[in-house]
Design a protein around this motif. Structure first.
Motif, PDB file in Angstrom:
ATOM      1  N   PRO A  72      -9.753  -0.890 -53.690  1.00  0.00           N
ATOM      2  CA  PRO A  72     -10.040  -0.461 -55.065  1.00  0.00           C
ATOM      3  C   PRO A  72     -10.984   0.729 -55.043  1.00  0.00           C
ATOM      4  N   ALA A  73     -11.259   1.294 -56.192  1.00  0.00           N
ATOM      5  CA  ALA A  73     -12.224   2.396 -56.274  1.00  0.00           C
ATOM      6  C   ALA A  73     -13.554   1.951 -55.684  1.00  0.00           C
ATOM      7  N   CYS A  74     -14.090   2.734 -54.762  1.00  0.00           N
ATOM      8  CA  CYS A  74     -15.363   2.445 -54.091  1.00  0.00           C
ATOM      9  C   CYS A  74     -15.557   3.584 -53.085  1.00  0.00           C
ATOM     10  N   CYS A  75     -16.615   3.544 -52.313  1.00  0.00           N
ATOM     11  CA  CYS A  75     -16.790   4.598 -51.305  1.00  0.00           C
ATOM     12  C   CYS A  75     -15.584   4.652 -50.366  1.00  0.00           C
ATOM     13  N   SER A  76     -15.022   3.491 -50.050  1.00  0.00           N
ATOM     14  CA  SER A  76     -13.921   3.459 -49.086  1.00  0.00           C
ATOM     15  C   SER A  76     -12.669   4.164 -49.600  1.00  0.00           C
ATOM     16  N   ALA A 118      -6.640   0.275 -58.700  1.00  0.00           N
ATOM     17  CA  ALA A 118      -7.714   0.419 -59.686  1.00  0.00           C
ATOM     18  C   ALA A 118      -8.899  -0.487 -59.338  1.00  0.00           C
ATOM     19  N   PHE A 119     -10.057  -0.119 -59.850  1.00  0.00           N
ATOM     20  CA  PHE A 119     -11.346  -0.699 -59.476  1.00  0.00           C
ATOM     21  C   PHE A 119     -11.363  -2.231 -59.556  1.00  0.00           C
ATOM     22  N   GLU A 120     -10.806  -2.762 -60.648  1.00  0.00           N
ATOM     23  CA  GLU A 120     -10.904  -4.207 -60.904  1.00  0.00           C
ATOM     24  C   GLU A 120      -9.711  -4.989 -60.374  1.00  0.00           C
ATOM     25  N   ALA A 125     -13.080  -4.080 -50.234  1.00  0.00           N
ATOM     26  CA  ALA A 125     -13.683  -3.682 -51.509  1.00  0.00           C
ATOM     27  C   ALA A 125     -15.197  -3.680 -51.424  1.00  0.00           C
ATOM     28  N   GLY A 126     -15.829  -2.909 -52.281  1.00  0.00           N
ATOM     29  CA  GLY A 126     -17.288  -2.905 -52.374  1.00  0.00           C
ATOM     30  C   GLY A 126     -17.796  -4.090 -53.178  1.00  0.00           C
ATOM     31  N   ASP A 127     -19.115  -4.208 -53.280  1.00  0.00           N
ATOM     32  CA  ASP A 127     -19.667  -5.322 -54.057  1.00  0.00           C
ATOM     33  C   ASP A 127     -19.418  -5.135 -55.552  1.00  0.00           C
ATOM     34  N   GLY A 128     -19.382  -3.901 -56.026  1.00  0.00           N
ATOM     35  CA  GLY A 128     -19.077  -3.695 -57.441  1.00  0.00           C
ATOM     36  C   GLY A 128     -17.685  -4.204 -57.777  1.00  0.00           C
ATOM     37  N   GLY A 129     -16.726  -3.845 -56.936  1.00  0.00           N
ATOM     38  CA  GLY A 129     -15.337  -4.261 -57.146  1.00  0.00           C
ATOM     39  C   GLY A 129     -15.122  -5.749 -56.915  1.00  0.00           C
ATOM     40  N   SER A 130     -16.119  -6.421 -56.341  1.00  0.00           N
ATOM     41  CA  SER A 130     -15.973  -7.842 -56.035  1.00  0.00           C
ATOM     42  C   SER A 130     -16.855  -8.715 -56.926  1.00  0.00           C
ATOM     43  N   ASP A 178     -18.542  -7.760 -59.652  1.00  0.00           N
ATOM     44  CA  ASP A 178     -18.569  -7.409 -61.075  1.00  0.00           C
ATOM     45  C   ASP A 178     -17.161  -7.256 -61.642  1.00  0.00           C
ATOM     46  N   ILE A 179     -16.663  -6.042 -61.613  1.00  0.00           N
ATOM     47  CA  ILE A 179     -15.434  -5.744 -62.375  1.00  0.00           C
ATOM     48  C   ILE A 179     -14.202  -6.446 -61.804  1.00  0.00           C
ATOM     49  N   GLY A 180     -14.223  -6.764 -60.512  1.00  0.00           N
ATOM     50  CA  GLY A 180     -13.031  -7.373 -59.900  1.00  0.00           C
ATOM     51  C   GLY A 180     -13.105  -8.875 -59.723  1.00  0.00           C
ATOM     52  N   CYS A 191     -15.310  -8.115 -48.603  1.00  0.00           N
ATOM     53  CA  CYS A 191     -16.226  -7.362 -49.461  1.00  0.00           C
ATOM     54  C   CYS A 191     -17.315  -6.794 -48.568  1.00  0.00           C
ATOM     55  N   TYR A 192     -17.446  -5.469 -48.532  1.00  0.00           N
ATOM     56  CA  TYR A 192     -18.627  -4.917 -47.860  1.00  0.00           C
ATOM     57  C   TYR A 192     -19.688  -4.729 -48.931  1.00  0.00           C
ATOM     58  N   ASN A 193     -20.826  -5.314 -48.673  1.00  0.00           N
ATOM     59  CA  ASN A 193     -21.850  -5.392 -49.706  1.00  0.00           C
ATOM     60  C   ASN A 193     -22.977  -4.415 -49.391  1.00  0.00           C
ATOM     61  N   ASN A 194     -22.975  -3.282 -50.086  1.00  0.00           N
ATOM     62  CA  ASN A 194     -24.105  -2.350 -49.929  1.00  0.00           C
ATOM     63  C   ASN A 194     -25.048  -2.439 -51.121  1.00  0.00           C
ATOM     64  N   GLN A 195     -24.900  -3.518 -51.856  1.00  0.00           N
ATOM     65  CA  GLN A 195     -25.857  -3.895 -52.909  1.00  0.00           C
ATOM     66  C   GLN A 195     -25.968  -2.883 -54.045  1.00  0.00           C
ATOM     67  N   MET A 196     -24.952  -2.093 -54.270  1.00  0.00           N
ATOM     68  CA  MET A 196     -24.942  -1.204 -55.447  1.00  0.00           C
ATOM     69  C   MET A 196     -23.618  -0.440 -55.482  1.00  0.00           C
ATOM     70  N   TYR A 197     -23.447   0.300 -56.581  1.00  0.00           N
ATOM     71  CA  TYR A 197     -22.293   1.185 -56.708  1.00  0.00           C
ATOM     72  C   TYR A 197     -22.676   2.491 -56.035  1.00  0.00           C
ATOM     73  N   SER A 198     -22.142   2.741 -54.868  1.00  0.00           N
ATOM     74  CA  SER A 198     -22.523   3.997 -54.231  1.00  0.00           C
ATOM     75  C   SER A 198     -21.560   5.124 -54.586  1.00  0.00           C
ATOM     76  N   ASN A 199     -20.291   4.787 -54.794  1.00  0.00           N
ATOM     77  CA  ASN A 199     -19.293   5.810 -55.145  1.00  0.00           C
ATOM     78  C   ASN A 199     -19.759   6.675 -56.299  1.00  0.00           C
ATOM     79  N   THR A 200     -20.291   6.038 -57.325  1.00  0.00           N
ATOM     80  CA  THR A 200     -20.663   6.773 -58.533  1.00  0.00           C
ATOM     81  C   THR A 200     -22.119   7.231 -58.490  1.00  0.00           C
ATOM     82  N   GLY A 201     -22.801   7.026 -57.343  1.00  0.00           N
ATOM     83  CA  GLY A 201     -24.133   7.596 -57.198  1.00  0.00           C
ATOM     84  C   GLY A 201     -25.276   6.621 -57.397  1.00  0.00           C
TER      85      GLY A 201
HETATM   86  C1  TPP Z   1     -12.284   0.901 -64.623  1.00  0.00           C
HETATM   87  C2  TPP Z   1     -13.223   1.757 -63.867  1.00  0.00           C
HETATM   88  N1  TPP Z   1     -14.521   1.832 -64.225  1.00  0.00           N
HETATM   89  C3  TPP Z   1     -15.361   2.600 -63.535  1.00  0.00           C
HETATM   90  C4  TPP Z   1     -14.930   3.319 -62.461  1.00  0.00           C
HETATM   91  C5  TPP Z   1     -15.913   4.206 -61.731  1.00  0.00           C
HETATM   92  N2  TPP Z   1     -16.271   3.668 -60.427  1.00  0.00           N
HETATM   93  C6  TPP Z   1     -15.572   3.994 -59.311  1.00  0.00           C
HETATM   94  S1  TPP Z   1     -16.150   3.295 -57.939  1.00  0.00           S
HETATM   95  C7  TPP Z   1     -17.425   2.600 -58.788  1.00  0.00           C
HETATM   96  C8  TPP Z   1     -18.468   1.817 -58.087  1.00  0.00           C
HETATM   97  C9  TPP Z   1     -18.013   1.173 -56.841  1.00  0.00           C
HETATM   98  O1  TPP Z   1     -19.013   0.343 -56.372  1.00  0.00           O
HETATM   99  P1  TPP Z   1     -18.759  -0.697 -55.216  1.00  0.00           P
HETATM  100  O2  TPP Z   1     -17.592  -1.534 -55.529  1.00  0.00           O
HETATM  101  O3  TPP Z   1     -20.026  -1.420 -54.981  1.00  0.00           O
HETATM  102  O4  TPP Z   1     -18.372   0.184 -53.954  1.00  0.00           O
HETATM  103  P2  TPP Z   1     -19.217   1.346 -53.273  1.00  0.00           P
HETATM  104  O5  TPP Z   1     -19.070   2.555 -54.111  1.00  0.00           O
HETATM  105  O6  TPP Z   1     -20.636   0.896 -53.194  1.00  0.00           O
HETATM  106  O7  TPP Z   1     -18.581   1.519 -51.941  1.00  0.00           O
HETATM  107  C10 TPP Z   1     -17.358   2.887 -60.144  1.00  0.00           C
HETATM  108  C11 TPP Z   1     -18.332   2.419 -61.140  1.00  0.00           C
HETATM  109  C12 TPP Z   1     -13.565   3.234 -62.111  1.00  0.00           C
HETATM  110  N3  TPP Z   1     -13.016   3.896 -61.081  1.00  0.00           N
HETATM  111  N4  TPP Z   1     -12.754   2.440 -62.818  1.00  0.00           N
END
Ligand code: TPP
Ligand code: SF4
Lengths: 371, 293
Positions: B44-48, B68-70, B97-102, B104-106, B124-134
């Protein structure tokens, strides 16, 4: 074989006869009977498919996309809020060029909760890259679903396709229709040959970061495929006609040749408009009808009459009737009626009335505000 | 297995676009060595999703479906169902997937896929925050941590997704981290050789996100385990056990003071005495619970 059954049961039957390998779906009124019926087929061993009981429509569409990308034919069904929840993934299917096929049972959008038909749910998905068919009878539901697979999976197209039909008016109403033998459907619809797959022998990365130019190329190729789909829809519709006696095109024309005024509408409203046309003709009025079978691709080339009376069971607030406005680039005199929103009943009498109103140069929200 | 005996096969190629010192690439490299080439990744959307390199190239040498992210777990459900129908059950669908995608939204799609008994591995790789979006807070961000949406430090403790996953009664749940590569490799391999839903969470310290030097990624993961901030465990068919260094702590070895880990990270620079008390008591509580169970 002639059967008498409801739109939902017919949609489920058509899906079964197309032999999808993966189905993922989630219940919502008025589509629910489709998922129940499919569960019955699967549990009785009549349908050899993986049926994924997903926890949402977003996941239903995602699972279909992923299964299609893995190389199998898929099916799902939804309505209204379910379709809206899928929105993100509808784009995903389109941009991935995966020929997922689904039915959508048209239903109004809340609030308030209203389970009756209007077309705002599917028409608000018109920019997602899906081919959109509309049915005005249970026969058309069946015929469209099977043809949708053949069109979507055409190697020059590879676009997802949606078949919409009105909630309750068709979904819960029994009608007689002809259902061809499975062997004839199999002969018409060959096995799915995917355009691309997730293959461990030839690993590809699908959907990674892309720069603007190749992204624009992808969009451009989608547009070309949509244009091409006009021809393929026509060809497949003719082939269907030859095999099963019911030819299809992008639109169905009815008594248009010498018409003074031509209704343009779709879905169940078009069936009602057909009755209105006959009545008007009986009274000496030269009325005709164009029933839009597809909205994407939009059948511009088939809309070539003066005095077209466009009846929209949908509304883009601040713009007006969606179909009317899609047609506005055509250089013909047109009249716009917004009618039947939220499932308000529109009978042939109302449609005959619109004919008179158009003759008096009037149009608008029928019957709220016509001027 | 010793690290020198890990398979030589590389599925993470040169040319990926991760930051120097990135934990994801270390984790993925080892995980893919265990998974092998008969793997389909759903990301899903994440740094990976960003570090795979720019289309039409890719630094990953297994098939990938970006989604998609979720939607990652739902995507894997579709891949898994299709593979079954194609009689290709020797291929493993794996979410990465990242921790955000796991967390929270996913989490909805994840829970659904686990409950349905989907045949897949969720990592789930857990870097304890959303890094993709900064660097924004996630449900996995710990108390007190600075992120760009928690300027004065996060006011809530992280949730325990592992516990939520365990409540689904799936065949395999494990935690791991990159500073114990043999443990990580063994867990992924174990998961690969099982069927049904399998969940592995890999702790992944991120230099830009946590504000530490990029040469310290592995050390940061090791210290997290030694201080008890991250716990290594495994649950096979309901049999729960601590593993590796965490097991030693459970059996009596001292947990290092959490301050040793916190003070190396810029994101905790502003912590007060009171914050430290809160962090320590939360940690003690967690360990006491595990000791009892
Ligand atoms: C529906 C939706 N909302 C928001 C985003 C923006 N977005 C992309 S990746 C991301 C954060 C990802 O965080 P995480 O899952 O922890 O992975 P990491 O970036 O830390 O690797 C966000 C908020 C998106 N792509 N899709
Ligand atoms: S921000 Fe962190 S997790 Fe993301 S690529 Fe850079 S180091 Fe890796």
């Amino acid at each position: 074989m002639i059967v008498i059954d409801t739109g939902n049961n017919i949609a489920a039957l058509a899906a079964k006869m197309a032999r999808p390998k993966v189905i993922a779906a989630y219940p919502i009124t008025p589509q629910t009977k489709v998922v129940e019926r499919i569960a019955e087929f699967v549990e009785k061993g009549e349908l050899d498919t993986e049926y994924i009981h997903v926890e949402s429509e977003h996941s239903a569409m995602t699972a279909c996309i992923a299964a299609s990308a893995t190389g199998v034919r898929t099916f799902t069904a939804t309505a209204s809020h379910g379709l809206l929840l899928m929105h993100e993934m509808l784009h995903w299917a389109g941009l991935s060029r995966l020929p997922v096929v689904m039915v959508n049972v048209n239903r109004s959008i809340g609030p308030g909760w209203n389970i009756w038909s209007d077309l705002n749910d599917s028409l608000s998905q018109r920019d997602t890259g899906w081919i959109q068919f509309y049915a005005s009878s249970n026969q058309e539901i069946f015929d469209n679903v099977i043809q949708a697979y053949k069109i979507a999976e055409n190697e020059e197209i590879f676009l997802p396709a949606m078949v919409s039909y009105d909630g309750f008016i068709l979904s819960h109403t029994s009608m007689p229709l002809d259902v061809p033998d499975q062997s004839k459907i199999d002969a018409f619809l060959p096995a799915f040959k995917p355009g691309w797959t997730l293959d461990v022998e030839h690993p590809i990365t699908h959907g990674n970061i892309v720069s603007p130019k190749p992204y624009m190329d992808i969009r451009y190729s989608m547009e070309k495929a949509m244009k091409k789909a006009q021809k393929i829809i026509q060809e497949v519709g003719e082939e269907w006609g030859k095999k099963f006696g019911r030819p299809y095109g992008l639109v169905q024309e009815y008594r248009c040749d010498d018409a003074d005024y031509v209704f343009v509408t779709m879905a169940a409203l078009a069936a009602e408009a057909k009755v209105a046309v006959d009545n008007l003709r009986d009274k000496g009025e030269k009325a005709g009808l164009i029933n839009l079978r597809t909205v994407r691709p939009f059948p511009y080339s088939q809309l070539k009459y003066d005095n077209m009376i466009v009846i929209d069971r949908d509304i883009s607030p601040g713009l007006g009737g969606i179909i009317y406005h899609e047609m506005k680039k055509l250089n013909y005199t047109m009249y716009s009626f917004i009618a039947g929103i939220g499932g308000v009943d529109v009978s042939y009498k109302d449609i005959e009335r619109m004919y008179q109103l158009a003759q008096d140069d009037k149009e608008g929200w029928y019957p709220l505000e016509v001027k | 297995m010793a690290i020198k005996d890990l398979p030589r096969d590389e599925y993470l190629l040169k040319g990926h676009a991760a930051c120097p010192g990135c934990p994801i690439t270390v984790a993925l490299r080892i995980a893919l060595k265990a998974l092998g080439n008969k793997t389909i990744l759903v990301i899903p959307a994440c740094c990976s999703s960003v570090i795979q390199a720019l289309y039409p190239k890719s630094g990953f040498n297994v098939p990938i479906l970006n989604i998609a992210f979720e939607a990652a777990a739902a995507g894997a459900s579709g891949v898994s169902a299709a593979l079954k129908k194609l009689d290709k059950t020797d291929i493993t669908p794996v979410v990465w997937a990242g921790d955000g995608g796991s967390y929270d939204i996913g989490i909805q799609a994840l829970s659904g896929a686990l409950e349905r008994g989907t045949n897949f591995i969720y990592i789930c790789y857990n870097n304890q925050m959303y890094s993709n979006t900064g660097i924004q807070r996630s449900g996995a961000t710990p108390y007190g941590a600075w992120t760009t949406t928690t300027w004065t430090g996060k006011k809530e403790h992280q949730k325990e997704l592992g516990e939520i996953v365990r409540a689904h009664h799936i065949p395999y749940v494990a935690t791991a981290t990159i500073s114990y590569p043999e443990d990580l490799y063994a867990k992924v391999l174990k998961a690969k050789n099982m069927k049904g839903p399998r969940y592995i969470e890999i702790f992944a310290p991120c230099p830009p996100g946590w504000r530490f030097d990029m040469s310290k990624t592995i050390e940061m993961a090791r210290l997290a385990v030694e201080t008890g901030a991250w716990i290594l465990y495994e649950e096979i068919d309901g049999q729960f056990a601590f593993t590796s260094y965490s097991k030693k702590i459970l059996e009596g070895r001292d947990r290092k003071p959490i301050e040793e880990w916190l003070q190396l990270q810029g994101r905790f620079r502003h912590l007060t005495e009171d914050d430290m008390k809160k962090i320590n008591s939360h940690l003690d509580e967690k360990w006491n619970q595990y000791k009892k169970s």
